[in-house]
Design an enzyme around this catalytic site. Structure first.
Site, PDB file in Angstrom:
ATOM      1  N   GLY A 250      53.350  28.883  -2.720  1.00  8.48           N
ATOM      2  CA  GLY A 250      54.255  29.341  -3.770  1.00  8.48           C
ATOM      3  C   GLY A 250      55.527  28.512  -3.830  1.00  8.48           C
ATOM      4  CG  ASP A 251      57.854  28.507  -0.456  1.00  8.56           C
ATOM      5  OD1 ASP A 251      58.276  29.468  -1.111  1.00  8.56           O
ATOM      6  OD2 ASP A 251      57.512  28.580   0.742  1.00  8.56           O
TER       7      ASP A 251
END
Length: 301
Positions: A250-251
């Protein structure tokens, strides 16, 4: 300039045991140690993609020294505040027949430490990006993200926020450029069950009505949905590949999106770059590299 903030970084100790047994001696089959924290992941992936940035936050003790060493080994500029007491937390993930996690709490951050952070951020100006992501330690006020954004509200700084529930909802009034909840977090924010893409779009639009400009909703293997500012929703599938590690995916999507946007300010191209970058990290034991991202971009039509 791009800046990331990681208020509670960690040393993540990942160990694999063939068949873990309680109350018994277990031999490690494989181990890795790396600097952990959502903002740190964003900084490293941005640098891997050729985008200069500065990582901020707090570190302490010998573990903090190792966190800084690892971040700087990726070429990321660090401007962390070194606390005088305690040590940065160690998070343990045990992989065997299942996965077990043990997370540390981290050092205490005092008011004088917070003042130093605000001073560093006071130099941000129009055109700068500030990425606030992840959970916050118990020793800081629970409105810390809100307070940081309020202090910069009149400076023209663009905010990207990747946080959960109230931590995110309370900052929407500052009109962040991008927020990135996943579909589970979106459901939790509104205490609903999301049964379809239409449901996801409906509640994503509510976040826009509350102030967010662009809303990027990740759905793991089911792809992602982007709600651009003043435009129709876009859904894209993820490339094909073997899932090896979901930590940091996600990052990496946030980093890829920003990298793509900075190229020509095209939101859909930024979306494609975000999906490719998030997938590249998911398909690797390490965070995404530029070559891996470029290869996956070819799959995104």
């Amino acid at each position: 300039m791009i800046n990331t903030i990681t208020l509670n970084p960690s040393l993540d100790y990942i160990v694999k045991v063939d068949s873990f047994k309680v109350d018994s001696l277990n031999r490690i089959a494989e181990e890795r140690i790396y600097a952990g924290g959502k903002g740190i992941n964003v900084s490293i992936v941005l640098k891997n993609l050729g985008v200069a940035n500065t990582a901020l936050g707090y570190v302490a003790g010998f573990t903090g020294d190792e966190i800084l060493r690892q971040i700087e080994s990726h070429g990321v500029t660090c401007d962390f505040i070194k606390l005088k007491e305690g040590f940065s937390r160690i998070n343990v993930k045990l992989k065997s027949d299942g996965e077990t996690e043990i997370n540390g709490s981290g050092p205490d951050i005092k008011n004088e430490d917070l003042k130093i952070l605000y001073e560093k951020l006071s130099h941000l100006t129009k055109g700068d990006f500030l990425i606030l992501s992840g959970s916050i330690p118990n020793s800081v006020p629970d409105d810390i993200y809100e307070s940081i954004m309020s202090s910069l509200a009149d400076r023209g700084v663009e905010f990207i926020v990747d946080a959960t529930k109230d931590l995110l909802l309370k900052v929407l009034k500052f009109k962040p450029f991008l927020i990135k909840p996943n579909h589970h977090e979106l459901a939790e924010m509104f205490d609903v069950e999301l049964k379809s893409d239409e449901d996801i779009i409906k509640y994503g639009r509510k976040l826009q009505e509350m102030g967010a400009k662009n809303v990027l909703i990740s759905m793991a293997g089911d792809g992602a949905i982007l709600l651009p500012e003043n435009s129709e929703a876009i859904k894209r599938e993820v490339p094909k590949g073997e899932l090896k590690n979901s930590v940091g995916a996600g990052d990496s999507m946030v980093a890829g999106f920003l990298c793509g946007y900075l190229r020509n300010k095209d939101i859909d191209e930024a979306f494609k770059m975000g999906i490719a970058t998030g997938s590249a990290s998911a398909f690797s034991e390490e965070l995404a590299t530029k070559d891996e991202v470029d290869n996956l971009l070819k799959q995104i039509v």
